[in-house]
Design a protein around this motif. Structure first.
Motif, short mmCIF file in Angstrom:
data_model
loop_
_atom_site.label_atom_id
_atom_site.label_comp_id
_atom_site.label_asym_id
_atom_site.label_seq_id
_atom_site.Cartn_x
_atom_site.Cartn_y
_atom_site.Cartn_z
N VAL A 199 0.82 -1.21 0.00
CA VAL A 199 0.00 0.00 0.00
C VAL A 199 0.85 1.26 0.00
O VAL A 199 0.35 2.35 -0.31
CB VAL A 199 -0.96 0.02 1.21
CG1 VAL A 199 -1.95 -1.13 1.15
CG2 VAL A 199 -0.19 0.01 2.54
N PRO A 206 1.43 6.68 -0.32
CA PRO A 206 0.41 5.76 -0.83
C PRO A 206 0.75 5.34 -2.26
O PRO A 206 1.04 6.19 -3.11
CB PRO A 206 -0.88 6.58 -0.77
CG PRO A 206 -0.64 7.58 0.32
CD PRO A 206 0.82 7.93 0.22
N LEU A 208 -0.69 1.96 -3.71
CA LEU A 208 -1.56 0.93 -4.27
C LEU A 208 -2.42 1.52 -5.38
O LEU A 208 -2.99 2.60 -5.23
CB LEU A 208 -2.45 0.33 -3.19
CG LEU A 208 -3.30 -0.86 -3.64
CD1 LEU A 208 -2.43 -2.10 -3.76
CD2 LEU A 208 -4.45 -1.12 -2.68
N PHE A 240 -7.93 4.18 -0.44
CA PHE A 240 -6.54 3.85 -0.10
C PHE A 240 -5.67 5.10 -0.14
O PHE A 240 -4.78 5.28 0.71
CB PHE A 240 -6.00 2.77 -1.03
CG PHE A 240 -6.32 1.38 -0.58
CD1 PHE A 240 -5.48 0.70 0.29
CD2 PHE A 240 -7.48 0.75 -1.01
CE1 PHE A 240 -5.78 -0.58 0.72
CE2 PHE A 240 -7.80 -0.53 -0.59
CZ PHE A 240 -6.95 -1.20 0.28
N MET A 244 -4.18 5.76 3.65
CA MET A 244 -2.77 5.41 3.79
C MET A 244 -1.88 6.66 3.74
O MET A 244 -0.66 6.55 3.81
CB MET A 244 -2.34 4.43 2.69
CG MET A 244 -3.14 3.13 2.71
SD MET A 244 -3.08 2.28 4.33
CE MET A 244 -4.64 1.38 4.31
#
Length: 264
Positions: A199, A206, A208, A240, A244
């Motif tokens: 991730v 971040p 992903l 995400f 993240m």
């Protein structure tokens, strides 16, 4: 005289209707109060099942008692200060995120450019879950993430390895996307793609990606998109990106990569 009897009949009918309405209201209200505790218990049990599932601890045929026992033995809920990334000593049972999101002192309003997930407000504190092995050593972290899809707010749990980067599991437990299209975020085959993906990149950003048309084989940062459900897939991506990042679990995951869990 007949007219008087007719009026009396109408009055009595209305009285009976009003009494029946009152009785029904009392019965419904009483049932709601009586069922509230049972509903709360069921929600707590469903939550435990989802956390055990994403942590790889849920087995077919487990009873309610089994779920409660394994959750108690292997899962440690903790409160996390998102701004500092520090785990708090406060009792998670005392925390209500729904109330925190409504309180300006316990949450923050997000500017549009800082809010790719479209959640608008973020609580300052969240509940996370430490998954421990038989020796009570932390082996995974379960994080709650959510964000807007096409039709709904999509809620998930993501399990990460103790390296603070590698996905061990993901489960979407509450969503209202189109069945057969966006609803495929609950498909076990699609969710299985996430296992082993990263991730965050090597710099802790971040990384992903949910790739429309399919991820390249061997790409440790990418999973396939959802056919016919681009906006739902974008919602997963944006969730995400936010959670993240620096306003989400970024500060905590930095500490995880530095070994804070092994020192706790």
């Amino acid at each position: 005289m007949a007219e008087v009897k007719s009026n009396d009949s109408i009055g009595k009918t209305l009285l009976v209707v009003l009494v029946l309405c009152l009785v029904c209201s009392i019965v419904v209200a009483g049932s709601a109060v009586g069922l509230k505790s049972r509903q709360q218990e069921q929600r707590a049990l469903d939550k435990q099942r989802n956390i055990l599932a994403v942590a790889g601890l849920m087995q077919q045929g487990m009873s309610t008692d089994d779920v409660a026992d394994i959750f108690r033995e292997r899962i440690t809920p903790r409160l996390l200060d998102l701004k500092t990334g520090n785990l708090l000593d406060s009792d998670p049972a005392s925390f209500n995120q729904a109330l925190a999101l409504k309180d300006p002192e316990q949450s923050v309003q997000l500017d549009a450019h800082d809010d790719p997930a479209g959640i608008k407000r973020r609580s300052n504190v969240v509940e996370i879950y430490l998954v421990k092995d038989a020796q009570q050593k932390v082996q995974e972290i379960v994080l709650p993430v959510y964000g807007n899809g096409l039709w709904s707010m999509m809620y998930a749990f993501v399990a990460l390895d103790t390296d603070g980067r590698t996905v061990k599991g993901i489960t979407y437990y509450d969503q209202g996307e189109t069945p057969g299209l966006g609803g495929e975020i609950e498909n076990p085959n699609w969710r299985a793609q996430f296992i082993g993906k990263k991730v965050l990149d090597d710099n802790g950003r971040p990384a992903l990606r949910v790739v429309k048309g399919g991820a390249r084989q061997g790409d440790e940062y990418a999973v396939d998109g959802l056919s016919g459900a681009t906006l739902t897939a974008n919602g997963v991506q944006h969730s995400f990106d936010f959670w993240m990042g620096d306003l989400g679990f970024g500060p905590f995951l930095k500490q995880v990569r530095e070994g804070v869990l092994n020192n706790g």
